[in-house]
Design a protein around this motif. Structure first.
Motif, PDB file in Angstrom:
ATOM      1  N   PRO A 106       2.536   0.935  -3.353  1.00  0.00           N
ATOM      2  CA  PRO A 106       1.201  -0.149  -3.512  1.00  0.00           C
ATOM      3  C   PRO A 106       1.395  -1.125  -4.675  1.00  0.00           C
ATOM      4  CG  PRO A 106       0.611   2.189  -3.372  1.00  0.00           C
ATOM      5  CD  PRO A 106       2.275   2.174  -3.693  1.00  0.00           C
ATOM      6  N   ASP A 108      -0.235  -4.414  -6.854  1.00  0.00           N
ATOM      7  CA  ASP A 108      -1.511  -4.956  -7.432  1.00  0.00           C
ATOM      8  C   ASP A 108      -1.893  -6.294  -6.615  1.00  0.00           C
ATOM      9  OD1 ASP A 108      -1.566  -2.873  -9.257  1.00  0.00           O
ATOM     10  OD2 ASP A 108      -0.818  -4.319 -10.876  1.00  0.00           O
ATOM     11  N   GLY A 109      -3.200  -6.305  -6.428  1.00  0.00           N
ATOM     12  CA  GLY A 109      -3.671  -7.464  -5.419  1.00  0.00           C
ATOM     13  C   GLY A 109      -5.066  -7.425  -5.490  1.00  0.00           C
ATOM     14  N   PRO A 111      -8.819  -6.828  -4.435  1.00  0.00           N
ATOM     15  CA  PRO A 111      -9.652  -5.709  -3.658  1.00  0.00           C
ATOM     16  C   PRO A 111     -10.206  -6.322  -2.311  1.00  0.00           C
ATOM     17  CG  PRO A 111     -11.123  -6.265  -5.404  1.00  0.00           C
ATOM     18  CD  PRO A 111      -9.742  -7.208  -5.739  1.00  0.00           C
ATOM     19  N   VAL A 113      -9.143  -6.034   0.965  1.00  0.00           N
ATOM     20  CA  VAL A 113      -8.201  -6.738   1.590  1.00  0.00           C
ATOM     21  C   VAL A 113      -8.489  -6.294   3.266  1.00  0.00           C
ATOM     22  CG1 VAL A 113      -6.557  -4.633   1.396  1.00  0.00           C
ATOM     23  CG2 VAL A 113      -5.566  -6.749   2.240  1.00  0.00           C
ATOM     24  N   ALA A 114      -8.877  -5.170   3.283  1.00  0.00           N
ATOM     25  CA  ALA A 114      -9.249  -4.752   4.717  1.00  0.00           C
ATOM     26  C   ALA A 114     -10.136  -5.480   5.363  1.00  0.00           C
ATOM     27  CB  ALA A 114      -9.664  -3.331   4.727  1.00  0.00           C
ATOM     28  N   GLU A 115     -11.280  -6.222   4.543  1.00  0.00           N
ATOM     29  CA  GLU A 115     -12.242  -6.964   5.225  1.00  0.00           C
ATOM     30  C   GLU A 115     -11.669  -8.065   5.797  1.00  0.00           C
ATOM     31  OE1 GLU A 115     -14.192  -3.883   3.027  1.00  0.00           O
ATOM     32  OE2 GLU A 115     -12.346  -5.232   2.669  1.00  0.00           O
ATOM     33  N   MET A 117      -8.730  -8.728   6.983  1.00  0.00           N
ATOM     34  CA  MET A 117      -7.600  -8.689   7.946  1.00  0.00           C
ATOM     35  C   MET A 117      -8.374  -8.584   9.514  1.00  0.00           C
ATOM     36  SD  MET A 117      -5.283  -5.760   6.483  1.00  0.00           S
ATOM     37  CE  MET A 117      -4.115  -5.896   7.834  1.00  0.00           C
ATOM     38  N   LEU A 176      -1.342   6.877   4.453  1.00  0.00           N
ATOM     39  CA  LEU A 176      -1.649   5.457   5.189  1.00  0.00           C
ATOM     40  C   LEU A 176      -2.157   4.351   4.190  1.00  0.00           C
ATOM     41  CD1 LEU A 176      -3.197   6.727   8.381  1.00  0.00           C
ATOM     42  CD2 LEU A 176      -0.855   5.543   8.081  1.00  0.00           C
ATOM     43  N   VAL A 177      -2.942   5.088   3.209  1.00  0.00           N
ATOM     44  CA  VAL A 177      -3.630   4.164   2.338  1.00  0.00           C
ATOM     45  C   VAL A 177      -2.610   3.781   1.357  1.00  0.00           C
ATOM     46  CG1 VAL A 177      -4.889   4.419   0.092  1.00  0.00           C
ATOM     47  CG2 VAL A 177      -5.734   5.434   2.119  1.00  0.00           C
ATOM     48  N   LEU A 180      -0.516   0.973   3.606  1.00  0.00           N
ATOM     49  CA  LEU A 180      -1.462  -0.069   3.969  1.00  0.00           C
ATOM     50  C   LEU A 180      -1.647  -1.077   2.730  1.00  0.00           C
ATOM     51  CD1 LEU A 180      -3.697   1.338   6.713  1.00  0.00           C
ATOM     52  CD2 LEU A 180      -1.930  -0.398   6.861  1.00  0.00           C
ATOM     53  N   SER A 181      -1.967  -0.272   1.623  1.00  0.00           N
ATOM     54  CA  SER A 181      -2.300  -1.165   0.205  1.00  0.00           C
ATOM     55  C   SER A 181      -1.069  -1.801  -0.199  1.00  0.00           C
ATOM     56  CB  SER A 181      -2.708   0.174  -0.733  1.00  0.00           C
ATOM     57  OG  SER A 181      -3.838   0.554  -0.451  1.00  0.00           O
ATOM     58  N   ARG A 184      -0.409  -5.756   1.485  1.00  0.00           N
ATOM     59  CA  ARG A 184      -1.145  -6.581   1.287  1.00  0.00           C
ATOM     60  C   ARG A 184      -0.412  -8.023   1.024  1.00  0.00           C
ATOM     61  NH1 ARG A 184      -5.083  -4.131  -3.071  1.00  0.00           N
ATOM     62  NH2 ARG A 184      -3.255  -3.420  -3.759  1.00  0.00           N
TER      63      ARG A 184
ATOM     64  N   MET B   1      -5.466   1.468 -10.903  1.00  0.00           N
ATOM     65  CA  MET B   1      -4.823   0.765  -9.644  1.00  0.00           C
ATOM     66  C   MET B   1      -5.603   1.292  -8.318  1.00  0.00           C
ATOM     67  SD  MET B   1      -0.884   0.752  -8.174  1.00  0.00           S
ATOM     68  CE  MET B   1      -0.923   2.108  -6.860  1.00  0.00           C
ATOM     69  N   ASP B   3      -8.698   1.419  -7.494  1.00  0.00           N
ATOM     70  CA  ASP B   3      -9.766   0.270  -7.094  1.00  0.00           C
ATOM     71  C   ASP B   3      -9.077  -0.600  -6.301  1.00  0.00           C
ATOM     72  OD1 ASP B   3     -10.551  -1.533  -9.948  1.00  0.00           O
ATOM     73  OD2 ASP B   3      -8.525  -0.576  -9.483  1.00  0.00           O
ATOM     74  N   LYS B   4      -7.801  -0.943  -6.575  1.00  0.00           N
ATOM     75  CA  LYS B   4      -7.032  -2.013  -5.588  1.00  0.00           C
ATOM     76  C   LYS B   4      -6.530  -1.637  -4.376  1.00  0.00           C
ATOM     77  CE  LYS B   4      -6.391  -4.603  -9.927  1.00  0.00           C
ATOM     78  NZ  LYS B   4      -5.411  -4.552 -11.116  1.00  0.00           N
ATOM     79  N   LEU B   6      -6.598   0.693  -0.636  1.00  0.00           N
ATOM     80  CA  LEU B   6      -7.552   0.877   0.440  1.00  0.00           C
ATOM     81  C   LEU B   6      -8.510   2.102  -0.040  1.00  0.00           C
ATOM     82  CD1 LEU B   6      -5.367  -0.112   3.468  1.00  0.00           C
ATOM     83  CD2 LEU B   6      -7.077  -1.581   2.238  1.00  0.00           C
ATOM     84  N   ASP B  10     -12.297   1.575   4.255  1.00  0.00           N
ATOM     85  CA  ASP B  10     -11.272   0.578   4.750  1.00  0.00           C
ATOM     86  C   ASP B  10     -10.406   0.923   6.030  1.00  0.00           C
ATOM     87  OD1 ASP B  10     -11.850  -1.345   2.873  1.00  0.00           O
ATOM     88  OD2 ASP B  10     -10.703  -0.374   1.584  1.00  0.00           O
ATOM     89  N   PHE B  14      -9.398   0.463  10.129  1.00  0.00           N
ATOM     90  CA  PHE B  14      -8.228   0.545  10.474  1.00  0.00           C
ATOM     91  C   PHE B  14      -8.202   1.260  12.085  1.00  0.00           C
ATOM     92  CE2 PHE B  14      -6.648  -1.403   6.726  1.00  0.00           C
ATOM     93  CZ  PHE B  14      -5.646  -2.537   6.982  1.00  0.00           C
TER      94      PHE B  14
END
Lengths: 192, 125
Positions: A106, A108-109, A111, A113-115, A117, A176-177, A180-181, A184, B1, B3-4, B6, B10, B14
């Motif tokens: 994963p 950094d980026g 927060p 992100v899902a919203e 997509m 999955l988390v 998918l994270s 991004r 991390m 909090d960053k 999913l 979220d 999916f």
């Protein structure tokens, strides 16, 4: 809407009718179970053509099993999920899979992100992330969160205990988390 | 991390997207499935034809009565032996036995003193 979509006769009764030569019962069963078989197979395999082959084979086994079906032994849907899962597992064993450990870490980026997509991207991203999970975790997550089965039903399909199902689902979702994270940036949602 | 990454919510998005975009079987697949159902189906009970009675000829009935070909073989052997005995003109069947199995059998006395015991039992025991 399919002509027999409103047929509410129980699966077992339809199977018994088919075993006695009722072609109409076969139509209802095909409409009821072929989509299930195809959905699970495609999500397990990630390949439409292979999924069709598995769905067709699973339904063929249903027809052949009908005369010997023992009422009350198991639900037809549970039996079919198990057959599809086993057929998929056989095919997956013949493939070379990238283990989950090899998935990108994963990153950094921003927060949320899902919203950002769109739905199609989410579905595609989930499909890819599912394909990176170990087979048993993928199967458990698909049955729980995409097919809506309860944990006891999944336990029956996978022939394991309920606790094992809970563990498989939890680990699958963590995987999955992570996957998918980590995508991004790849999906262009890093700076939004 | 964390909090960053999913979160649970979220991930649910999916899952919902994937459920909405579930694949549907094509018409060709449904046709193949129904073809297989037709091929594997048993004929309906009411359509089952009544099996025709099996007719057997007189020779077949006779063969069956004497045990089939095995019975016929045994019967032929017996007839052949009878004809041979008749043609050979044997006066006494015992002769045949003697010819086939040799002279009279030997008598082997397994307990030579058995008579003594018999005599002793009869004289005061």
């Amino acid at each position: 809407m399919p002509f027999d979509a409103k047929d509410d006769r129980p699966d077992e009764a339809l199977l018994a009718l088919y075993a006695k030569g009722d072609r109409g019962a076969a139509h209802v069963l095909a409409q009821r179970f072929t989509p299930i078989a195809l959905r699970v197979a495609q999500r397990m395999l990630g390949d439409a053509a292979e999924a069709e082959d598995v769905a067709q084979e699973a339904m063929l086994r249903l027809w052949r099993m009908a005369p010997g079906w023992q009422p009350g032994a198991a639900r037809v849907s549970t039996w079919l999920y198990r057959v599809v899962a086993n057929l998929c597992t056989d095919r997956l064993r013949k493939r070379r899979w990238v283990p989950l450990d090899a998935a990108p870490e994963p990153e950094d980026g921003a927060p949320g992100v899902a919203e950002r997509m769109i739905e199609a991207d989410r579905a595609a991203a989930l499909e890819q992330a599912l394909s990176a999970l170990p087979d048993r975790q993928r199967q458990a997550v698909i049955l729980r969160h995409l097919e809506g089965l309860s944990n006891p039903e999944i336990a029956e399909v996978m022939e394991v205990g309920v606790e094992a199902v809970e563990s498989l689902v939890a680990r699958g979702k963590r995987g999955l988390v992570a996957a998918l994270s980590g995508r991004r940036a790849e999906l262009g949602y890093e700076h939004g | 991390m964390a909090d960053k990454d999913l979160g649970e919510h979220d991930l649910d998005l999916f899952f919902a997207a994937a459920r909405d975009r579930a694949p549907e079987p094509s018409g060709a697949l449904m046709a193949r499935v129904l073809d297989a159902a037709e091929a594997e189906a048993r004929p309906a009970t009411r359509d089952l034809p009544t099996p025709a009675p099996v007719r057997r000829g007189m020779i077949a009935s006779l063969m069956s009565a004497i045990g089939g070909w095995i019975g016929v073989g045994g019967l032929a052997t017996a007839v052949g032996a009878g004809v041979w005995i008749g043609v050979a003109g044997l006066a006494d069947p015992v002769t045949v036995t003697g010819d086939l199995f040799g002279p009279a059998p030997l008598t082997v006395e397994l307990m030579p003193g058995a008579d003594s015991f018999t005599v002793a039992g009869g004289t005061g025991w």
